[in-house]
Design an enzyme around this catalytic site. Structure first.
Site, PDB file in Angstrom:
ATOM      1  CE  LYS A   1       2.581  -2.440  -4.049  1.00  0.00           C
ATOM      2  NZ  LYS A   1       2.033  -1.851  -3.308  1.00  0.00           N
TER       3      LYS A   1
ATOM      4  N   GLY B   1     -10.641  -2.889   3.305  1.00  0.00           N
ATOM      5  CA  GLY B   1     -11.513  -1.637   4.016  1.00  0.00           C
ATOM      6  C   GLY B   1     -11.068  -1.805   5.299  1.00  0.00           C
TER       7      GLY B   1
ATOM      8  CD  GLN C   1       0.068  -9.081  -2.331  1.00  0.00           C
ATOM      9  OE1 GLN C   1       1.366  -9.807  -2.855  1.00  0.00           O
ATOM     10  NE2 GLN C   1      -0.506  -8.291  -3.269  1.00  0.00           N
TER      11      GLN C   1
ATOM     12  CG  ASP D   1      -1.875  -0.931   1.354  1.00  0.00           C
ATOM     13  OD1 ASP D   1      -2.449  -1.491   0.350  1.00  0.00           O
ATOM     14  OD2 ASP D   1      -1.764  -1.664   2.222  1.00  0.00           O
TER      15      ASP D   1
ATOM     16  N   GLY E   1      -4.593  -4.000  -3.919  1.00  0.00           N
ATOM     17  CA  GLY E   1      -5.503  -3.090  -4.135  1.00  0.00           C
ATOM     18  C   GLY E   1      -4.530  -1.754  -4.361  1.00  0.00           C
ATOM     19  CG  HIS E   2      -2.138  -2.118  -7.016  1.00  0.00           C
ATOM     20  ND1 HIS E   2      -1.049  -2.321  -8.197  1.00  0.00           N
ATOM     21  CD2 HIS E   2      -1.649  -2.414  -6.013  1.00  0.00           C
ATOM     22  CE1 HIS E   2      -0.432  -3.563  -7.615  1.00  0.00           C
ATOM     23  NE2 HIS E   2      -0.430  -3.942  -6.480  1.00  0.00           N
TER      24      HIS E   2
END
Ligand code: GDP
Ligand code: IMO
Ligand code: MG
Length: 430
Positions: free
Chosen positions: A15, A297, A219, A12, A39-40
């Protein structure tokens, strides 16, 4: 020149924003590991896109995106993402490619992930419960289902039957019919196989034609299965070695390694985090930085920049430049701390430890730097930054042992400084 963009902390780091921003300098973007645990986030003129499986270059028409053999693909998650993009006017057809050697996440891998976490009890990892670990377990156990297996519905029968049988031995309170899983896979294959390619060959041909490739990590180094804070890690090589194994390219294909690091630190899930703040400051970073997982979330744990960890990531990956993100989140803080070493049982340690003896205490050794009141938010030129912010960045370069080639001052593409006198600028112009 081809470059790698990878996480230098716990994931996070931003990236997605960086990959999207740099993509116009490349023809192909390839993801090399992980799955939809990633999640990007990319913002373009206020529109938010969250990419999980598809490389973050997809928003640029004309750029090809490859999901490499090292990625574990959940077909349902892939379709959902393609449909989400289509709804926002982005067509992936003709530009999305998936290595036919990529392993699939089967419908029950998620259940196994959740069960494994429940069984660990207090030792749980805090996974994203996307079935990532169990899919990689099957891969390493040599019983996984690859995309190429979907070409042959009859040949797939035996593989699915054995796998579902094994699942039914582990989860006894519900029974799964192998025929159902087989039918699902065959149907998914009908939609997916048109994107299947020999990923290694695809990249080699592109590179031979002089097309530039950006390798996108998911990651971060501290979550790497080998080099991270095991066992509180993900099940793949997020560090640079994953590029070669996860895409089928030789190390010479990599011209530069850009490490992405936040100007502070976050971690989601369990595991050691030496600079974690459990107080109002941690809460402030979480609220100002909107530190809630892009995939799940979950609130992210927040703390100060850990130069011991970033130095370690720089060593493991050969990071030649850092992209320092979320500098604006520090705007208005009176004092900013940076961990430059650890104290383990009272003794100073400069290198990131591979393990700690049971019961050992570990604490950060902090340096304190003055903050700034003039906002950095949205700055696009280095000399627009307040002097204290420039001093902070200069100190991060020293203690991390890597030049900061890019500074991100907001989530939008345009809120970025690329420094002409640092390595990244040269990498993307060649
Ligand atoms: P990734 O997984 O490394 O791609 O990062 P995530 O997308 O999970 O999390 C990074 C978050 O920070 C996203 O919400 C981004 O929009 C946001 N972001 C990225 N760079 C900046 C920045 O420089 N400033 C601020 N305020 N937000 C940023
Ligand atoms: P991006 O690509 C942050 C964390 C999970 C958990 C551990 C193992 O967006 O940076 P897994 O589901 O992979 O078995 O979970 O890894 N994790 C991430 N943390 N960013 C990510 O991806 C992550 N992907 C997994 O929270 O601690
Ligand atoms: Mg993320």
């Amino acid at each position: 020149m081809n470059i790698v963009v990878l996480g230098a902390q716990w994931g996070d780091e931003g990236k997605g924003k960086i990959v999207d921003l740099l993509t116009p300098n490349f023809s192909v973007v390839g993801r090399y590991q992980g799955g939809h645990n990633a999640g990007h986030t990319v913002y373009v003129r206020g529109q938010k896109y969250v990419l999980h499986l598809i490389p973050s270059g997809i928003l640029h028409p004309g750029v090809s995106c490859l999901i490499g053999n090292g990625v574990v693909v959940d077909p349902a998650a892939l379709f959902a993402e393609i449909d989400m993009l289509a709804g926002l006017g982005i067509d992936v057809e003709g530009r999305l490619f998936i290595s036919d050697r990529a392993h699939l996440i089967l419908p029950y891998h998620r259940e196994l992930d959740v069960l494994s976490e429940a069984r660990r009890g207090e030792r749980k990892i805090g996974t994203t419960s996307r079935g990532i670990g169990p899919a990689y377990e099957d891969k390493i156990g040599r019983r996984g289902v690859r995309l190429s297996d979907l070409h042959d519905a009859a040949g797939l029968v035996e593989l699915v039957r054995e796998n579902v049988h094994a699942r039914n031995q582990i989860i006894r309170d519900t029974h799964l019919d192998w025929q159902d899983v087989h039918a699902t896979l065959v149907a998914q294959g009908q939609r997916m196989l048109r994107w299947a390619v020999d990923g290694s060959l695809f990249l080699h041909q592109a590179m031979r034609e002089g097309r530039r490739v950006l390798f996108e990590g998911a990651q971060g180094t501290m979550l790497d299965i080998d080099h991270g804070t095991y066992p509180f890690v993900t099940s793949s090589n997020a560090s640079v070695g994953g590029v070669c194994t996860g895409l089928g390219v030789p190390p010479q294909a990599i011209g530069g390694v850009l490490g992405v690091a936040k100007a502070y630190a976050t971690r989601v899930g369990e595991g050691p985090f030496v600079t974690e703040l459990h107080d109002a400051l941690g809460e402030r970073l979480r609220e100002t930085g909107h530190e809630y997982g892009a995939s799940t979330g979950r609130p992210r744990r927040c703390g100060w920049y850990d130069a011991v960890a970033v130095r370690y990531a720089a060593r493991v990956n050969g990071i030649g430049a850092l992209a320092l993100t979320k500098l604006d989140v520090l705007d208005g803080l009176e004092t900013i701390n940076v961990a430059v070493a650890y104290r383990v049982d009272g003794r100073q340690v400069d290198e990131f430890p591979s393990a700690l003896p049971a019961g050992a205490t570990i604490e950060p050794v902090y340096e304190s730097w003055p903050g700034w009141t003039t906002p950095t938010k949205g700055a696009t030129q280095y000399d627009q930054l307040p002097a204290a912010a420039q001093r902070y960045i200069a100190r991060l370069e020293e203690v991390s042992g890597v030049p900061v080639g890019l500074v991100s001052t907001g989530s939008d593409r345009d809120e970025t400084i690329i420094r002409a006198d640092r390595p990244l600028a040269g990498w993307i112009s060649r």
